[in-house]
Design a protein around this motif. Structure first.
Motif, PDB file in Angstrom:
ATOM      1  N   ARG A 136       0.839  -1.200   0.000  1.00 31.10           N
ATOM      2  CA  ARG A 136       0.000   0.000   0.000  1.00 31.10           C
ATOM      3  C   ARG A 136       0.879   1.256   0.000  1.00 31.10           C
ATOM      4  N   SER A 137       1.899   1.255   0.822  1.00 29.64           N
ATOM      5  CA  SER A 137       2.797   2.398   0.914  1.00 29.64           C
ATOM      6  C   SER A 137       3.552   2.626  -0.405  1.00 29.64           C
ATOM      7  N   SER A 138       4.075   1.554  -0.992  1.00 30.20           N
ATOM      8  CA  SER A 138       4.800   1.670  -2.268  1.00 30.20           C
ATOM      9  C   SER A 138       3.900   2.196  -3.369  1.00 30.20           C
ATOM     10  N   LEU A 139       2.689   1.686  -3.427  1.00 29.15           N
ATOM     11  CA  LEU A 139       1.751   2.129  -4.466  1.00 29.15           C
ATOM     12  C   LEU A 139       1.356   3.587  -4.245  1.00 29.15           C
ATOM     13  N   GLN A 140       1.099   3.970  -3.007  1.00 26.94           N
ATOM     14  CA  GLN A 140       0.727   5.356  -2.721  1.00 26.94           C
ATOM     15  C   GLN A 140       1.842   6.307  -3.117  1.00 26.94           C
ATOM     16  N   ALA A 141       3.088   5.916  -2.911  1.00 27.68           N
ATOM     17  CA  ALA A 141       4.221   6.758  -3.294  1.00 27.68           C
ATOM     18  C   ALA A 141       4.264   6.959  -4.810  1.00 27.68           C
ATOM     19  N   ARG A 142       3.694   6.020  -5.553  1.00 30.30           N
ATOM     20  CA  ARG A 142       3.647   6.121  -7.017  1.00 30.30           C
ATOM     21  C   ARG A 142       2.338   6.740  -7.500  1.00 30.30           C
ATOM     22  N   GLY A 143       1.490   7.171  -6.575  1.00 23.95           N
ATOM     23  CA  GLY A 143       0.202   7.755  -6.955  1.00 23.95           C
ATOM     24  C   GLY A 143      -0.828   6.716  -7.347  1.00 23.95           C
ATOM     25  N   GLN A 144      -0.666   5.504  -6.830  1.00 25.34           N
ATOM     26  CA  GLN A 144      -1.569   4.403  -7.154  1.00 25.34           C
ATOM     27  C   GLN A 144      -2.268   3.908  -5.893  1.00 25.34           C
ATOM     28  N   ALA A 145      -3.320   3.136  -6.094  1.00 23.89           N
ATOM     29  CA  ALA A 145      -4.117   2.637  -4.971  1.00 23.89           C
ATOM     30  C   ALA A 145      -4.051   1.118  -4.890  1.00 23.89           C
ATOM     31  N   LEU A 146      -4.369   0.611  -3.714  1.00 17.05           N
ATOM     32  CA  LEU A 146      -4.477  -0.827  -3.482  1.00 17.05           C
ATOM     33  C   LEU A 146      -5.886  -1.108  -2.982  1.00 17.05           C
ATOM     34  N   ILE A 147      -6.579  -2.011  -3.671  1.00 17.84           N
ATOM     35  CA  ILE A 147      -7.891  -2.456  -3.208  1.00 17.84           C
ATOM     36  C   ILE A 147      -7.790  -3.955  -2.931  1.00 17.84           C
ATOM     37  N   LEU A 148      -8.185  -4.343  -1.730  1.00 19.10           N
ATOM     38  CA  LEU A 148      -8.168  -5.750  -1.333  1.00 19.10           C
ATOM     39  C   LEU A 148      -9.525  -6.381  -1.610  1.00 19.10           C
ATOM     40  N   VAL A 149      -9.516  -7.586  -2.139  1.00 25.04           N
ATOM     41  CA  VAL A 149     -10.742  -8.359  -2.315  1.00 25.04           C
ATOM     42  C   VAL A 149     -10.724  -9.450  -1.254  1.00 25.04           C
ATOM     43  N   ILE A 150     -11.634  -9.298  -0.286  1.00 21.86           N
ATOM     44  CA  ILE A 150     -11.692 -10.229   0.839  1.00 21.86           C
ATOM     45  C   ILE A 150     -13.158 -10.528   1.144  1.00 21.86           C
ATOM     46  N   PRO A 151     -13.676 -11.632   0.631  1.00 24.04           N
ATOM     47  CA  PRO A 151     -15.052 -11.982   0.980  1.00 24.04           C
ATOM     48  C   PRO A 151     -15.163 -12.303   2.470  1.00 24.04           C
ATOM     49  N   PRO A 152     -16.324 -12.063   3.062  1.00 27.13           N
ATOM     50  CA  PRO A 152     -16.497 -12.355   4.498  1.00 27.13           C
ATOM     51  C   PRO A 152     -16.201 -13.812   4.853  1.00 27.13           C
ATOM     52  N   ARG A 153     -16.393 -14.730   3.941  1.00 26.81           N
ATOM     53  CA  ARG A 153     -16.150 -16.155   4.203  1.00 26.81           C
ATOM     54  C   ARG A 153     -14.670 -16.519   4.161  1.00 26.81           C
ATOM     55  N   SER A 154     -13.824 -15.596   3.740  1.00 23.72           N
ATOM     56  CA  SER A 154     -12.393 -15.862   3.595  1.00 23.72           C
ATOM     57  C   SER A 154     -11.759 -16.185   4.943  1.00 23.72           C
ATOM     58  N   PRO A 155     -10.886 -17.200   4.970  1.00 22.00           N
ATOM     59  CA  PRO A 155     -10.196 -17.537   6.222  1.00 22.00           C
ATOM     60  C   PRO A 155      -9.309 -16.408   6.752  1.00 22.00           C
ATOM     61  N   VAL A 156      -8.906 -15.462   5.896  1.00 23.05           N
ATOM     62  CA  VAL A 156      -8.023 -14.379   6.348  1.00 23.05           C
ATOM     63  C   VAL A 156      -8.784 -13.090   6.656  1.00 23.05           C
ATOM     64  N   HIS A 157     -10.092 -13.103   6.482  1.00 21.16           N
ATOM     65  CA  HIS A 157     -10.895 -11.889   6.667  1.00 21.16           C
ATOM     66  C   HIS A 157     -10.703 -11.280   8.054  1.00 21.16           C
ATOM     67  N   ASP A 158     -10.887 -12.065   9.091  1.00 24.32           N
ATOM     68  CA  ASP A 158     -10.806 -11.534  10.458  1.00 24.32           C
ATOM     69  C   ASP A 158      -9.402 -11.052  10.808  1.00 24.32           C
ATOM     70  N   ALA A 159      -8.375 -11.794  10.377  1.00 25.47           N
ATOM     71  CA  ALA A 159      -7.000 -11.390  10.681  1.00 25.47           C
ATOM     72  C   ALA A 159      -6.685 -10.038  10.046  1.00 25.47           C
ATOM     73  N   LEU A 160      -7.116  -9.839   8.816  1.00 21.71           N
ATOM     74  CA  LEU A 160      -6.859  -8.568   8.138  1.00 21.71           C
ATOM     75  C   LEU A 160      -7.671  -7.431   8.755  1.00 21.71           C
ATOM     76  N   ARG A 161      -8.893  -7.726   9.139  1.00 21.39           N
ATOM     77  CA  ARG A 161      -9.735  -6.701   9.772  1.00 21.39           C
ATOM     78  C   ARG A 161      -9.159  -6.296  11.117  1.00 21.39           C
ATOM     79  N   LEU A 162      -8.797  -7.272  11.940  1.00 25.34           N
ATOM     80  CA  LEU A 162      -8.283  -6.981  13.282  1.00 25.34           C
ATOM     81  C   LEU A 162      -6.914  -6.301  13.256  1.00 25.34           C
ATOM     82  N   SER A 163      -6.131  -6.562  12.210  1.00 26.47           N
ATOM     83  CA  SER A 163      -4.804  -5.950  12.113  1.00 26.47           C
ATOM     84  C   SER A 163      -4.861  -4.519  11.586  1.00 26.47           C
TER      85      SER A 163
END
Length: 122
Positions: A68-95
């Motif tokens: 995210r930081s590298s892309l922002q420095a280049r004037g670009q964005a990062l969008i994450l695709v994380i469905p609620p059923r994803s095993p990593v959803h809660d870890a990414l939300r809580l972090s």
């Protein structure tokens, strides 16, 4: 479960990076470098599709922050695709890796978000 595999495709305004498998300290940096390296400077950003990630440890979360930081420095964005059923959803939300407006449940939604953004003027 297997280590992460990254498949890169170019959409009209963004790079779509589909990650499958496990992201941990053994491969997280390589995943991030692969995605950033495949992103042209004229793209509006990256859609990081984590829908099929089975596991992500803190190294993977750290790499998302770095991407995210590298892309922002280049004037670009990062969008994450994380469905609620994803095993990593809660870890990414809580972090705190999920930023409002930068998370969708489907790649198509993320690409539509890039379609609505005017490209930066030269």
């Amino acid at each position: 479960m297997s280590l992460a595999d990254v498949q890169i495709t170019l959409a009209q305004h963004a790079v779509v990076a589909r990650v499958t498998g496990e992201v941990d300290m053994s491969n997280a940096e390589e995943m991030g470098a692969t995605v950033i390296g495949a992103t042209p400077t004229d793209a509006q950003g990256v859609v990081l599709d984590l829908s099929d990630v089975d596991y992500m440890d803190s190294a993977g979360i750290y790499v998302i922050y770095g991407m995210r930081s590298s892309l922002q420095a280049r004037g670009q964005a990062l969008i994450l695709v994380i469905p609620p059923r994803s095993p990593v959803h809660d870890a990414l939300r809580l972090s705190g890796a999920e930023h409002p407006g930068e998370v969708t449940e489907a790649v198509e939604d993320a690409l539509r978000a890039f379609d609505r953004v005017d490209p930066p003027s030269p």
